[in-house]
Design a protein around this motif. Sequence first.
Motif, PDB file in Angstrom:
ATOM      1  N   ALA A  76     -25.465   3.300  90.410  1.00 53.57           N
ATOM      2  CA  ALA A  76     -25.656   3.742  89.027  1.00 53.57           C
ATOM      3  C   ALA A  76     -24.894   2.745  88.171  1.00 53.57           C
ATOM      4  O   ALA A  76     -23.740   2.413  88.476  1.00 53.57           O
ATOM      5  CB  ALA A  76     -25.115   5.145  88.823  1.00 53.57           C
ATOM      6  N   SER A  77     -25.540   2.235  87.128  1.00 53.14           N
ATOM      7  CA  SER A  77     -24.851   1.276  86.260  1.00 53.14           C
ATOM      8  C   SER A  77     -24.344   1.971  85.008  1.00 53.14           C
ATOM      9  O   SER A  77     -24.869   3.016  84.599  1.00 53.14           O
ATOM     10  CB  SER A  77     -25.798   0.145  85.861  1.00 53.14           C
ATOM     11  OG  SER A  77     -26.743   0.620  84.918  1.00 53.14           O
ATOM     12  N   TYR A  78     -23.295   1.378  84.443  1.00 54.46           N
ATOM     13  CA  TYR A  78     -22.723   1.840  83.174  1.00 54.46           C
ATOM     14  C   TYR A  78     -22.674   0.585  82.314  1.00 54.46           C
ATOM     15  O   TYR A  78     -21.685  -0.140  82.322  1.00 54.46           O
ATOM     16  CB  TYR A  78     -21.319   2.403  83.393  1.00 54.46           C
ATOM     17  CG  TYR A  78     -21.276   3.539  84.400  1.00 54.46           C
ATOM     18  CD1 TYR A  78     -21.178   4.865  83.981  1.00 54.46           C
ATOM     19  CD2 TYR A  78     -21.350   3.281  85.773  1.00 54.46           C
ATOM     20  CE1 TYR A  78     -21.153   5.901  84.908  1.00 54.46           C
ATOM     21  CE2 TYR A  78     -21.337   4.314  86.701  1.00 54.46           C
ATOM     22  CZ  TYR A  78     -21.237   5.619  86.259  1.00 54.46           C
ATOM     23  OH  TYR A  78     -21.221   6.638  87.176  1.00 54.46           O
ATOM     24  N   GLN A  79     -23.776   0.308  81.601  1.00 56.58           N
ATOM     25  CA  GLN A  79     -23.947  -1.013  80.989  1.00 56.58           C
ATOM     26  C   GLN A  79     -23.514  -1.042  79.532  1.00 56.58           C
ATOM     27  O   GLN A  79     -23.817  -0.144  78.749  1.00 56.58           O
ATOM     28  CB  GLN A  79     -25.414  -1.440  81.104  1.00 56.58           C
ATOM     29  CG  GLN A  79     -25.805  -1.671  82.534  1.00 56.58           C
ATOM     30  CD  GLN A  79     -27.256  -2.063  82.717  1.00 56.58           C
ATOM     31  OE1 GLN A  79     -27.915  -1.507  83.591  1.00 56.58           O
ATOM     32  NE2 GLN A  79     -27.761  -3.006  81.937  1.00 56.58           N
ATOM     33  N   ALA A  80     -22.842  -2.147  79.208  1.00 53.74           N
ATOM     34  CA  ALA A  80     -22.298  -2.329  77.860  1.00 53.74           C
ATOM     35  C   ALA A  80     -23.393  -2.716  76.876  1.00 53.74           C
ATOM     36  O   ALA A  80     -24.415  -3.301  77.242  1.00 53.74           O
ATOM     37  CB  ALA A  80     -21.230  -3.424  77.905  1.00 53.74           C
ATOM     38  N   ALA A  81     -23.135  -2.428  75.607  1.00 48.45           N
ATOM     39  CA  ALA A  81     -24.103  -2.731  74.548  1.00 48.45           C
ATOM     40  C   ALA A  81     -24.445  -4.214  74.495  1.00 48.45           C
ATOM     41  O   ALA A  81     -25.593  -4.587  74.257  1.00 48.45           O
ATOM     42  CB  ALA A  81     -23.538  -2.277  73.200  1.00 48.45           C
ATOM     43  N   SER A  82     -23.460  -5.083  74.731  1.00 49.57           N
ATOM     44  CA  SER A  82     -23.702  -6.526  74.524  1.00 49.57           C
ATOM     45  C   SER A  82     -24.755  -7.094  75.468  1.00 49.57           C
ATOM     46  O   SER A  82     -25.275  -8.178  75.206  1.00 49.57           O
ATOM     47  CB  SER A  82     -22.404  -7.332  74.650  1.00 49.57           C
ATOM     48  OG  SER A  82     -21.851  -7.166  75.928  1.00 49.57           O
ATOM     49  N   GLY A  83     -25.115  -6.350  76.535  1.00 46.01           N
ATOM     50  CA  GLY A  83     -26.249  -6.771  77.362  1.00 46.01           C
ATOM     51  C   GLY A  83     -27.523  -6.855  76.549  1.00 46.01           C
ATOM     52  O   GLY A  83     -28.447  -7.577  76.891  1.00 46.01           O
ATOM     53  N   GLY A  84     -27.562  -6.134  75.449  1.00 45.02           N
ATOM     54  CA  GLY A  84     -28.729  -6.146  74.572  1.00 45.02           C
ATOM     55  C   GLY A  84     -28.617  -7.152  73.437  1.00 45.02           C
ATOM     56  O   GLY A  84     -29.453  -7.142  72.534  1.00 45.02           O
ATOM     57  N   GLY A  85     -27.596  -7.985  73.445  1.00 46.96           N
ATOM     58  CA  GLY A  85     -27.465  -9.038  72.433  1.00 46.96           C
ATOM     59  C   GLY A  85     -26.653  -8.594  71.217  1.00 46.96           C
ATOM     60  O   GLY A  85     -26.146  -7.475  71.152  1.00 46.96           O
ATOM     61  N   GLN A  86     -26.562  -9.514  70.252  1.00 41.76           N
ATOM     62  CA  GLN A  86     -25.697  -9.283  69.087  1.00 41.76           C
ATOM     63  C   GLN A  86     -26.148  -8.060  68.278  1.00 41.76           C
ATOM     64  O   GLN A  86     -25.318  -7.285  67.798  1.00 41.76           O
ATOM     65  CB  GLN A  86     -25.677 -10.538  68.201  1.00 41.76           C
ATOM     66  CG  GLN A  86     -24.619 -10.514  67.110  1.00 41.76           C
ATOM     67  CD  GLN A  86     -23.202 -10.336  67.643  1.00 41.76           C
ATOM     68  OE1 GLN A  86     -22.801 -10.969  68.620  1.00 41.76           O
ATOM     69  NE2 GLN A  86     -22.434  -9.429  67.029  1.00 41.76           N
ATOM     70  N   ALA A  87     -27.458  -7.851  68.130  1.00 37.90           N
ATOM     71  CA  ALA A  87     -27.948  -6.713  67.335  1.00 37.90           C
ATOM     72  C   ALA A  87     -27.490  -5.400  67.970  1.00 37.90           C
ATOM     73  O   ALA A  87     -27.187  -4.428  67.269  1.00 37.90           O
ATOM     74  CB  ALA A  87     -29.467  -6.759  67.249  1.00 37.90           C
ATOM     75  N   ALA A  88     -27.421  -5.388  69.284  1.00 41.81           N
ATOM     76  CA  ALA A  88     -26.999  -4.178  69.992  1.00 41.81           C
ATOM     77  C   ALA A  88     -25.503  -3.927  69.791  1.00 41.81           C
ATOM     78  O   ALA A  88     -25.064  -2.784  69.623  1.00 41.81           O
ATOM     79  CB  ALA A  88     -27.350  -4.303  71.468  1.00 41.81           C
ATOM     80  N   ILE A  89     -24.715  -4.997  69.784  1.00 44.60           N
ATOM     81  CA  ILE A  89     -23.271  -4.848  69.510  1.00 44.60           C
ATOM     82  C   ILE A  89     -23.082  -4.318  68.082  1.00 44.60           C
ATOM     83  O   ILE A  89     -22.320  -3.384  67.846  1.00 44.60           O
ATOM     84  CB  ILE A  89     -22.541  -6.211  69.647  1.00 44.60           C
ATOM     85  CG1 ILE A  89     -22.692  -6.785  71.058  1.00 44.60           C
ATOM     86  CG2 ILE A  89     -21.067  -6.079  69.273  1.00 44.60           C
ATOM     87  CD1 ILE A  89     -22.090  -8.176  71.217  1.00 44.60           C
ATOM     88  N   ASP A  90     -23.792  -4.925  67.131  1.00 45.18           N
ATOM     89  CA  ASP A  90     -23.671  -4.511  65.728  1.00 45.18           C
ATOM     90  C   ASP A  90     -24.022  -3.034  65.578  1.00 45.18           C
ATOM     91  O   ASP A  90     -23.374  -2.292  64.841  1.00 45.18           O
ATOM     92  CB  ASP A  90     -24.599  -5.352  64.834  1.00 45.18           C
ATOM     93  CG  ASP A  90     -24.184  -6.820  64.791  1.00 45.18           C
ATOM     94  OD1 ASP A  90     -23.043  -7.128  65.196  1.00 45.18           O
ATOM     95  OD2 ASP A  90     -25.010  -7.656  64.368  1.00 45.18           O
TER      96      ASP A  90
END
Length: 353
Positions: free
Chosen positions: A154-168
């Motif tokens: 099971a993964s617990y994935q960070a927002a930044s995997g989705g790029g800068q827009a996802a971090i924002d």
Amino acid sequence: SGPVLALVGATGAVGTVMIDIMNGRESVPWGEIRLIASPRSAGKKITVRGEELTVIALSPEAFDGVDVAMFDVPDEVSAEWAPIAAARGAVAVDNSGAFRMDPDVPLVVPEVNADQISVRPKGIIANPNCTTLSMMAALGALHREFELRELVVASYQAASGGGQAAIDRLYAEISALAGKDVGVRAGDVRETLEAAGLPVSDSPFPAPLALNVVPWAGSLKDDGWTSEELKVRNESRKILGIPELKVSATCVRVPVVTTHSLAVHATFAREVTVEQAHKLFEEQPSLVLVDDPAALKFPTPADVVGGDPTYVGRVRQALDFPNTLDFFVCGDNLRKGAALNTYEIAEELVTRL
Ligand code: 2RA
């Protein structure tokens, strides 16, 4: 003099980390470092190892004289340009999904399958997806000794995997919810975000991410699986060289900015103890073992983000499954998960050009 390195996608999120990594190295083997990006970013100045470099626009001629070209660009850009770089004589090291499952392209994690770097019929080497990568050093070490048979993660994935827009988006959601009594009634997080001008329909995530977890990463594939879950299965098989490995993954996005974590349940051909696993993890230079349950010591994303190693802890022998270990890994998805592994492949290539 020395080999020429090109960095394609030099101004992107991972490209920026690649430059950080080179700036942090005591020495690099390159005679020249060439920064390449879209025409929009051409002309930008970036300092690399004390030298101000001008970003040049992507073109076939940009690869003239290049020995190794690292790509961190969208799949379709890599699909078009990595072969052009290879045709001009460079070895392309690609961090997109365009070539990972191509049988003529090795998929490399240097501490697991560095030997595959030398066989590259297309002149292209692929870097794995960050989710798969985060557990590979640990699994590779265990597989060498105990022969991996089955993998449930099971993964617990960070927002930044989705790029800068996802971090924002994650930061915006956190700001909009801060100080409010939300998360106590179904739908109140969504409603509060909507009232703050942040409807979920505008988000890169299919549900609120702040104060939540979202069992979805990537795109829908057959039978309800996501692209991310299939990557974990297919890439693990390819990197470890176990085509018949049984794999089942559930990928989940969590409100963490950077650093992916995975809960791993791995079954081997032979019995493996916690002590044996600890020893192997301690011997692997790219891993850091943090596993002292009595002292509540284990890795968490907040404690490891920004670092190069993968952190491993919570190692347990499964109580009801023979020859099986459960453990937890955390790895910075922008460093080892992307930029660092790509750069390590590039440096490894220098010894084999
Ligand atoms: C993610 N693994 O975390 C992807 C990024 N390549 O979204």
